[in-house]
Scaffold this active site. Structure first.
Site, PDB file in Angstrom:
ATOM      1  N   THR A  14      -6.144 -28.007 -50.144  1.00 30.15           N
ATOM      2  CA  THR A  14      -7.622 -28.486 -51.151  1.00 30.15           C
ATOM      3  C   THR A  14      -7.292 -27.325 -52.171  1.00 30.15           C
ATOM      4  O   THR A  14      -6.929 -27.733 -53.446  1.00 30.15           O
ATOM      5  CB  THR A  14      -8.395 -28.934 -50.371  1.00 30.15           C
ATOM      6  OG1 THR A  14      -8.254 -30.066 -49.602  1.00 30.15           O
ATOM      7  CG2 THR A  14      -8.953 -29.053 -51.257  1.00 30.15           C
ATOM      8  N   VAL A  15      -7.918 -26.748 -51.909  1.00 33.64           N
ATOM      9  CA  VAL A  15      -7.982 -25.074 -52.339  1.00 33.64           C
ATOM     10  C   VAL A  15      -6.570 -24.309 -52.992  1.00 33.64           C
ATOM     11  O   VAL A  15      -6.626 -23.984 -54.074  1.00 33.64           O
ATOM     12  CB  VAL A  15      -8.689 -23.605 -51.212  1.00 33.64           C
ATOM     13  CG1 VAL A  15      -9.196 -22.801 -52.275  1.00 33.64           C
ATOM     14  CG2 VAL A  15      -9.935 -24.472 -50.701  1.00 33.64           C
ATOM     15  N   LYS A 106     -13.678 -18.022 -44.336  1.00 37.39           N
ATOM     16  CA  LYS A 106     -14.986 -17.349 -43.727  1.00 37.39           C
ATOM     17  C   LYS A 106     -15.150 -17.525 -42.209  1.00 37.39           C
ATOM     18  O   LYS A 106     -15.755 -16.956 -41.558  1.00 37.39           O
ATOM     19  CB  LYS A 106     -16.121 -18.600 -44.075  1.00 37.39           C
ATOM     20  CG  LYS A 106     -15.977 -19.676 -43.702  1.00 37.39           C
ATOM     21  CD  LYS A 106     -16.294 -21.113 -44.286  1.00 37.39           C
ATOM     22  CE  LYS A 106     -15.127 -22.796 -44.047  1.00 37.39           C
ATOM     23  NZ  LYS A 106     -15.699 -23.271 -44.751  1.00 37.39           N
ATOM     24  N   VAL A 133     -17.865 -18.664 -49.208  1.00 41.43           N
ATOM     25  CA  VAL A 133     -19.158 -18.400 -48.923  1.00 41.43           C
ATOM     26  C   VAL A 133     -20.382 -19.285 -49.984  1.00 41.43           C
ATOM     27  O   VAL A 133     -19.576 -19.048 -51.205  1.00 41.43           O
ATOM     28  CB  VAL A 133     -20.237 -17.282 -48.808  1.00 41.43           C
ATOM     29  CG1 VAL A 133     -21.832 -17.666 -48.597  1.00 41.43           C
ATOM     30  CG2 VAL A 133     -20.603 -16.297 -47.294  1.00 41.43           C
ATOM     31  N   GLY A 135     -18.197 -20.976 -51.423  1.00 42.31           N
ATOM     32  CA  GLY A 135     -17.928 -22.502 -53.023  1.00 42.31           C
ATOM     33  C   GLY A 135     -17.315 -21.824 -53.891  1.00 42.31           C
ATOM     34  O   GLY A 135     -17.689 -20.935 -54.147  1.00 42.31           O
ATOM     35  N   ILE A 137     -19.825 -21.229 -56.043  1.00 44.28           N
ATOM     36  CA  ILE A 137     -21.270 -20.173 -56.414  1.00 44.28           C
ATOM     37  C   ILE A 137     -21.210 -18.879 -56.237  1.00 44.28           C
ATOM     38  O   ILE A 137     -20.475 -18.730 -55.087  1.00 44.28           O
ATOM     39  CB  ILE A 137     -22.822 -20.405 -56.276  1.00 44.28           C
ATOM     40  CG1 ILE A 137     -22.723 -22.321 -55.687  1.00 44.28           C
ATOM     41  CG2 ILE A 137     -23.514 -19.845 -55.451  1.00 44.28           C
ATOM     42  CD1 ILE A 137     -23.891 -22.581 -54.261  1.00 44.28           C
ATOM     43  N   GLY A 188     -14.866 -36.143 -47.682  1.00 47.09           N
ATOM     44  CA  GLY A 188     -13.943 -34.857 -47.730  1.00 47.09           C
ATOM     45  C   GLY A 188     -14.685 -33.994 -47.320  1.00 47.09           C
ATOM     46  O   GLY A 188     -14.649 -32.788 -47.739  1.00 47.09           O
ATOM     47  N   LYS A 206     -20.745 -18.172 -42.453  1.00 45.68           N
ATOM     48  CA  LYS A 206     -21.454 -17.723 -44.097  1.00 45.68           C
ATOM     49  C   LYS A 206     -22.170 -16.880 -44.391  1.00 45.68           C
ATOM     50  O   LYS A 206     -22.848 -15.964 -45.229  1.00 45.68           O
ATOM     51  CB  LYS A 206     -21.677 -19.201 -45.316  1.00 45.68           C
ATOM     52  CG  LYS A 206     -20.373 -20.044 -44.934  1.00 45.68           C
ATOM     53  CD  LYS A 206     -20.769 -21.373 -45.740  1.00 45.68           C
ATOM     54  CE  LYS A 206     -19.711 -21.982 -45.139  1.00 45.68           C
ATOM     55  NZ  LYS A 206     -20.279 -23.517 -45.821  1.00 45.68           N
ATOM     56  N   GLY A 303     -14.469 -27.835 -52.416  1.00 44.66           N
ATOM     57  CA  GLY A 303     -13.873 -28.502 -53.386  1.00 44.66           C
ATOM     58  C   GLY A 303     -12.598 -28.478 -53.708  1.00 44.66           C
ATOM     59  O   GLY A 303     -13.166 -26.695 -53.769  1.00 44.66           O
TER      60      GLY A 303
HETATM   61  P1  NAP Z   1      -5.781 -27.231 -45.830  1.00 47.52           P
HETATM   62  O1  NAP Z   1      -5.962 -28.715 -47.934  1.00 47.52           O
HETATM   63  O2  NAP Z   1      -6.284 -27.847 -44.805  1.00 47.52           O
HETATM   64  O3  NAP Z   1      -4.811 -26.770 -46.086  1.00 47.52           O
HETATM   65  C1  NAP Z   1      -3.817 -25.795 -46.222  1.00 47.52           C
HETATM   66  C2  NAP Z   1      -3.057 -25.448 -46.346  1.00 47.52           C
HETATM   67  O4  NAP Z   1      -2.644 -24.644 -45.247  1.00 47.52           O
HETATM   68  C3  NAP Z   1      -1.696 -25.981 -45.770  1.00 47.52           C
HETATM   69  O5  NAP Z   1      -0.512 -26.564 -47.213  1.00 47.52           O
HETATM   70  C4  NAP Z   1      -0.868 -26.404 -45.091  1.00 47.52           C
HETATM   71  O6  NAP Z   1       0.294 -26.487 -45.137  1.00 47.52           O
HETATM   72  C5  NAP Z   1      -0.932 -24.178 -45.033  1.00 47.52           C
HETATM   73  N1  NAP Z   1      -1.228 -24.054 -43.826  1.00 47.52           N
HETATM   74  C6  NAP Z   1      -1.768 -24.277 -42.892  1.00 47.52           C
HETATM   75  N2  NAP Z   1      -1.206 -23.537 -41.613  1.00 47.52           N
HETATM   76  C7  NAP Z   1      -0.517 -22.422 -42.071  1.00 47.52           C
HETATM   77  C8  NAP Z   1       0.203 -21.677 -41.059  1.00 47.52           C
HETATM   78  N3  NAP Z   1      -0.141 -21.536 -39.546  1.00 47.52           N
HETATM   79  N4  NAP Z   1       1.512 -20.983 -41.588  1.00 47.52           N
HETATM   80  C9  NAP Z   1       1.852 -21.477 -43.409  1.00 47.52           C
HETATM   81  N5  NAP Z   1       0.836 -22.701 -43.991  1.00 47.52           N
HETATM   82  C10 NAP Z   1       0.176 -22.998 -42.931  1.00 47.52           C
HETATM   83  O7  NAP Z   1      -7.329 -26.834 -46.362  1.00 47.52           O
HETATM   84  P2  NAP Z   1      -8.503 -26.129 -47.128  1.00 47.52           P
HETATM   85  O8  NAP Z   1      -9.127 -27.327 -47.335  1.00 47.52           O
HETATM   86  O9  NAP Z   1      -7.234 -25.741 -48.829  1.00 47.52           O
HETATM   87  O10 NAP Z   1      -8.830 -24.778 -47.026  1.00 47.52           O
HETATM   88  C11 NAP Z   1      -7.947 -23.470 -47.056  1.00 47.52           C
HETATM   89  C12 NAP Z   1      -9.093 -22.834 -46.669  1.00 47.52           C
HETATM   90  O11 NAP Z   1     -10.688 -22.275 -47.931  1.00 47.52           O
HETATM   91  C13 NAP Z   1      -9.639 -22.312 -45.121  1.00 47.52           C
HETATM   92  O12 NAP Z   1     -10.260 -21.210 -44.823  1.00 47.52           O
HETATM   93  C14 NAP Z   1     -10.886 -23.187 -45.319  1.00 47.52           C
HETATM   94  O13 NAP Z   1     -11.978 -22.709 -44.601  1.00 47.52           O
HETATM   95  C15 NAP Z   1     -11.350 -22.366 -46.700  1.00 47.52           C
HETATM   96  N6  NAP Z   1     -12.490 -23.043 -47.823  1.00 47.52           N
HETATM   97  C16 NAP Z   1     -12.022 -24.370 -48.288  1.00 47.52           C
HETATM   98  C17 NAP Z   1     -12.730 -24.964 -49.246  1.00 47.52           C
HETATM   99  C18 NAP Z   1     -13.039 -26.413 -49.212  1.00 47.52           C
HETATM  100  O14 NAP Z   1     -13.083 -26.804 -50.147  1.00 47.52           O
HETATM  101  N7  NAP Z   1     -11.685 -26.686 -48.991  1.00 47.52           N
HETATM  102  C19 NAP Z   1     -14.388 -24.296 -49.315  1.00 47.52           C
HETATM  103  C20 NAP Z   1     -14.113 -22.871 -48.791  1.00 47.52           C
HETATM  104  C21 NAP Z   1     -13.363 -22.289 -48.283  1.00 47.52           C
HETATM  105  P3  NAP Z   1       0.856 -27.999 -45.071  1.00 47.52           P
HETATM  106  O15 NAP Z   1       0.302 -28.226 -46.467  1.00 47.52           O
HETATM  107  O16 NAP Z   1       2.180 -28.159 -44.715  1.00 47.52           O
HETATM  108  O17 NAP Z   1       0.463 -28.576 -43.882  1.00 47.52           O
HETATM  109  N1  HSE Z   2     -17.084 -27.892 -44.375  1.00 50.90           N
HETATM  110  C1  HSE Z   2     -17.871 -26.980 -45.307  1.00 50.90           C
HETATM  111  C2  HSE Z   2     -19.366 -26.988 -45.740  1.00 50.90           C
HETATM  112  C3  HSE Z   2     -16.700 -27.123 -46.327  1.00 50.90           C
HETATM  113  O1  HSE Z   2     -19.430 -28.637 -45.405  1.00 50.90           O
HETATM  114  O2  HSE Z   2     -19.544 -26.959 -46.975  1.00 50.90           O
HETATM  115  C4  HSE Z   2     -17.051 -25.334 -47.178  1.00 50.90           C
HETATM  116  O3  HSE Z   2     -17.242 -24.851 -46.344  1.00 50.90           O
END
Ligand code: NAP
Ligand code: HSE
Length: 434
Positions: A14-15, A106, A133, A135, A137, A188, A206, A303
């Protein structure tokens, strides 16, 4: 920077895809603002053959972390793969290879932030984590830079979108907890395992990061008192409304005489409190500081693009540091020893809901339990129960008291014969509406 900047992306979910899109879509603007080109050189994933919503040269994808860590042309590692132990190891290696790191993680920063900041600093590298923390903001930059000459006294934040969405849907549309959670998962917002969201751990992580930065105290995750909203009863939302109160899962951190309090719990807010108006998956952080007073920062807490924008703001900061030659200076050792406020030093007023035997004298007994602890009542509400089975629903709102006293009162109520059940109790933040 003539040669341009090469980044290694760890994670393309996603990110990660959001970051890739922003770099591609805003290449010219970034070039203009930073004076150099930013290029994604390698992308670490688990499964390179997975279908993705974005076209990317397959040669960029790798499953070997060394392709990023040991590539001397890669200046900045963007860690958006998540995970804790393995990721911590990768980042430490990145610093040993003199690479700057930007992360959205985080979980990692709450648990091992101090260690990683030290490792970065020792290697004259930057470690920035704005996206960890709230996203999109820019709250970390606000706390670290915007309010640098101010004295932050308290931070109150809705920093988990999933729980805010659940409580909004339960309150506004009368959905049951399980149905609201399911909707949040479908949309999601929730983590893959939503326990971290609904049990308050995501918000706690956070708040630990914010407390550390705001008060320059080495706060750990273990210092955060956490209570979540799993199976939250819709009845309390309805009674809260009758009292002019709105329920939110809120993180609070404040400081008194260099002693810190950090907690996450469902609290009632007066309907007029700015945080009460934050609906659905949005986040908001309300800051009280000595010079500026009250400020609030509002927006999407998660997001793809909002989070990626926060990541890219850190990448830009690293590039500017590289250009001016001041990299490795982003970390400041905490200034104060950690002292956590004890429960008798934590103040609040409380909402307590009881099922009580509807007989003469019950109320005198209940009042005496509060009186003995010097807790006075601000409001009392007795609600007729739908089935007349000799039980009354009683809601008591107290004046300000301490956390240890309310804990003792609840214990005494629980073991008293006239109280059939203590149904719930919540702190009220920001005072009662008049
Ligand atoms: P995600 O959609 O699950 O994507 C994770 C990515 O990392 C995938 O591309 C996956 O590969 C790869 N990956 C996971 N484990 C791995 C490993 N051991 N070795 C190599 N590649 C690996 O996660 P996300 O939602 O983008 O979140 C990523 C980070 O941002 C997390 O720390 C999350 O807490 C933080 N975050 C997310 C959001 C949000 O809105 N989603 C907001 C704030 C912070 P594949 O694609 O091949 O599976
Ligand atoms: N699951 C988290 C939330 C995503 O609902 O805020 C962002 O860290």
């Amino acid at each position: 920077m003539e040669k341009g900047i090469s980044v290694g992306l760890m994670g393309f979910g996603t990110v990660g895809m959001g970051v890739f899109r922003l770099i591609e879509n805003h290449r010219e603007k970034l070039q203009h603002q930073l004076g150099c080109d930013i290029t994604v050189k390698r992308i670490l994933v688990v499964d390179p053959d997975k279908h993705r919503d974005i076209q990317v040269n397959s040669k960029l994808l790798t499953v070997h972390v060394e392709d990023i860590l040991e590539d001397p042309e890669i200046d900045i590692v963007i860690e958006v793969m998540g995970g804790i132990e393995q990721t911590r190891d990768y980042l430490k290696k990145a610093f040993q290879h003199k690479k700057h790191v930007v992360t959205a993680n985080k979980d990692l920063m709450a648990l091992h932030g101090t260690e990683l900041e030290n490792a970065a600093s020792r290697n004259q590298c930057d470690l920035l984590y704005e996206a960890s923390v709230a996203g999109g903001i820019p709250i970390i930059r606000t706390v670290k830079d915007g309010l640098i000459a101010d004295e932050i006294q308290k931070i109150t934040g809705i920093v988990n979108g999933t729980t805010n969405y659940i409580l909004t849907k339960m309150d506004d549309e009368g959905l049951a907890y399980e149905d609201a959670l399911q909707k949040a998962q479908e949309l999601g917002f929730a983590e893959a395992d939503p326990s971290g969201d609904v049990d308050g751990l995501d918000a706690a992580r956070k708040m630990a990061i914010l407390a550390r930065l705001a008060f320059s105290v080495p706060v750990d995750l273990a210092d955060v008192e956490v209570r979540g909203i799993r199976n939250f009863p819709v009845d309390d939302l309805k009674f809260g409304r009758r009292l002019g109160l709105t329920m939110k899962l809120v993180g609070v951190t404040q400081v008194r005489d260099h002693q810190v309090e950090v907690g996450v719990e469902p609290v009632f807010l007066p309907e007029k409190h700015p945080l009460a108006a934050i609906k659905n998956e949005n986040n908001a952080v309300f800051v009280n500081s000595a010079a500026v007073g009250e400020t609030m920062y509002y927006g999407p807490g998660a997001g793809s693009l909002p989070t990626a924008a926060a990541v890219m703001s850190d990448v830009a900061a690293v590039v500017k540091n590289m250009i001016t030659g001041i990299q490795g200076k982003s970390y400041l050792e905490p200034s104060y020893e950690k002292k956590i406020l004890a429960s008798h030093q934590r103040f609040g007023s409380y909402y307590v809901r009881l099922h009580v035997q509807d007989v003469a004298g019950s109320f005198t007994i209940i009042s005496s339990i509060f009186n003995e602890l010097d807790i006075s009542f601000e409001r009392i509400l007795q609600v007729p129960k739908k089935q007349d089975n000799g039980t009354a629903e009683v809601i008591i709102v107290t004046h300000e008291t301490t956390q240890d006293k309310i804990g003792k009162a609840l214990e005494n109520l629980q073991t008293n014969d006239v109280v059939e059940e203590v149904k719930s109790s919540y702190r009220i933040e920001g005072g009662m509406a008049q």
